[in-house]
Scaffold this motif. Structure first.
Motif, PDB file in Angstrom:
ATOM      1  N   ALA A  48      -6.637  50.538  33.946  1.00 49.66           N
ATOM      2  CA  ALA A  48      -8.102  50.604  34.024  1.00 49.66           C
ATOM      3  C   ALA A  48      -8.650  51.666  33.071  1.00 49.66           C
ATOM      4  O   ALA A  48      -9.640  51.424  32.369  1.00 49.66           O
ATOM      5  CB  ALA A  48      -8.541  50.884  35.458  1.00 49.66           C
ATOM      6  N   GLY A  51      -8.934  50.455  29.741  1.00 52.89           N
ATOM      7  CA  GLY A  51      -9.885  49.363  29.560  1.00 52.89           C
ATOM      8  C   GLY A  51      -9.271  47.978  29.551  1.00 52.89           C
ATOM      9  O   GLY A  51      -9.882  47.026  29.085  1.00 52.89           O
ATOM     10  N   HIS A  54     -10.154  45.886  35.198  1.00 55.54           N
ATOM     11  CA  HIS A  54     -11.341  46.477  35.823  1.00 55.54           C
ATOM     12  C   HIS A  54     -11.208  46.318  37.334  1.00 55.54           C
ATOM     13  O   HIS A  54     -10.963  45.207  37.819  1.00 55.54           O
ATOM     14  CB  HIS A  54     -12.604  45.771  35.328  1.00 55.54           C
ATOM     15  CG  HIS A  54     -13.845  46.258  35.987  1.00 55.54           C
ATOM     16  ND1 HIS A  54     -14.399  47.484  35.710  1.00 55.54           N
ATOM     17  CD2 HIS A  54     -14.627  45.685  36.929  1.00 55.54           C
ATOM     18  CE1 HIS A  54     -15.485  47.646  36.461  1.00 55.54           C
ATOM     19  NE2 HIS A  54     -15.636  46.571  37.202  1.00 55.54           N
ATOM     20  N   THR A  56     -12.631  45.933  41.037  1.00 52.62           N
ATOM     21  CA  THR A  56     -13.851  45.479  41.703  1.00 52.62           C
ATOM     22  C   THR A  56     -13.766  45.910  43.153  1.00 52.62           C
ATOM     23  O   THR A  56     -12.682  46.002  43.725  1.00 52.62           O
ATOM     24  CB  THR A  56     -14.011  43.951  41.608  1.00 52.62           C
ATOM     25  OG1 THR A  56     -12.897  43.335  42.257  1.00 52.62           O
ATOM     26  CG2 THR A  56     -14.062  43.485  40.165  1.00 52.62           C
ATOM     27  N   TYR A  63      -8.378  43.660  41.132  1.00 48.98           N
ATOM     28  CA  TYR A  63      -8.387  43.892  39.697  1.00 48.98           C
ATOM     29  C   TYR A  63      -8.529  42.585  38.939  1.00 48.98           C
ATOM     30  O   TYR A  63      -8.030  41.543  39.374  1.00 48.98           O
ATOM     31  CB  TYR A  63      -7.090  44.583  39.259  1.00 48.98           C
ATOM     32  CG  TYR A  63      -7.065  46.045  39.593  1.00 48.98           C
ATOM     33  CD1 TYR A  63      -7.528  46.995  38.691  1.00 48.98           C
ATOM     34  CD2 TYR A  63      -6.593  46.492  40.820  1.00 48.98           C
ATOM     35  CE1 TYR A  63      -7.514  48.351  38.992  1.00 48.98           C
ATOM     36  CE2 TYR A  63      -6.574  47.841  41.138  1.00 48.98           C
ATOM     37  CZ  TYR A  63      -7.041  48.759  40.212  1.00 48.98           C
ATOM     38  OH  TYR A  63      -7.032  50.096  40.520  1.00 48.98           O
ATOM     39  N   THR A  66     -10.003  42.682  31.650  1.00 46.30           N
ATOM     40  CA  THR A  66     -11.292  42.916  30.996  1.00 46.30           C
ATOM     41  C   THR A  66     -11.467  42.062  29.745  1.00 46.30           C
ATOM     42  O   THR A  66     -12.568  41.952  29.225  1.00 46.30           O
ATOM     43  CB  THR A  66     -11.458  44.389  30.591  1.00 46.30           C
ATOM     44  OG1 THR A  66     -10.389  44.736  29.717  1.00 46.30           O
ATOM     45  CG2 THR A  66     -11.465  45.289  31.812  1.00 46.30           C
TER      46      THR A  66
END
Length: 152
Positions: A48, A51, A54, A56, A63, A66
């Motif tokens: 994370a 990047g 992500h 949630t 997860y 991204t």
């Protein structure tokens, strides 16, 4: 090159996330791979921070990737988990001890530093050439998708 076990777990998680219809909770990823939730959470946090995934929140939290799986390379995951420092760091040993060469004779890398740099470039090039989508294509994702749907 020594790669931590966390890289392997992280790559497997990214492949799973590439096949999921929505967020996958850490606990579910841990169950799928037979690893502790706390161990996996540490690596998911690294992904994370880089990047690549992500988190949630909420009842359906978990997860998600991204980016498209074809846009995340194995090297991206390796660097997220283990860092991007080179595997070999030249310490100019040739300037020490009884065989010491003076600094003015050491203006270019020695043969050892060159071969290690070449190996590093080749290793990174190989890892850059393979994506999460490529890895997913090597698996029987039918079973994976069915397992994810059954737990969703």
């Amino acid at each position: 090159m020594k790669i931590s076990g966390g890289v392997e777990w992280s790559l497997h998680c990214c492949v799973v996330l590439s096949q999921a219809e929505g967020p996958v909770p850490t606990a579910r990823l841990a169950d799928l791979h037979g690893v502790s939730k706390s161990y996996l959470a540490k690596h998911l946090q690294s992904l994370a921070r880089a990047g690549l995934v992500h988190p949630t929140e909420g009842r359906d939290g978990g997860y998600v990737l991204t980016r498209a799986p074809g846009d995340i390379t194995v090297l991206d995951v390796v660097q997220a988990v283990d860092g991007d420092a080179p595997a070999f760091r030249c310490t100019e040993i040739r300037q020490q001890g009884l065989l010491a060469a003076p600094p003015e004779q050491c203006t270019t890398p020695c043969g050892i530093a060159k071969v290690m740099a070449d190996a590093e470039r080749a290793w990174r090039g190989t890892l850059t050439s393979v994506t999460i989508a490529d890895l997913a294509a090597t698996l029987d994702v039918t079973v994976l998708k069915a397992t994810l749907e059954a737990s969703g």
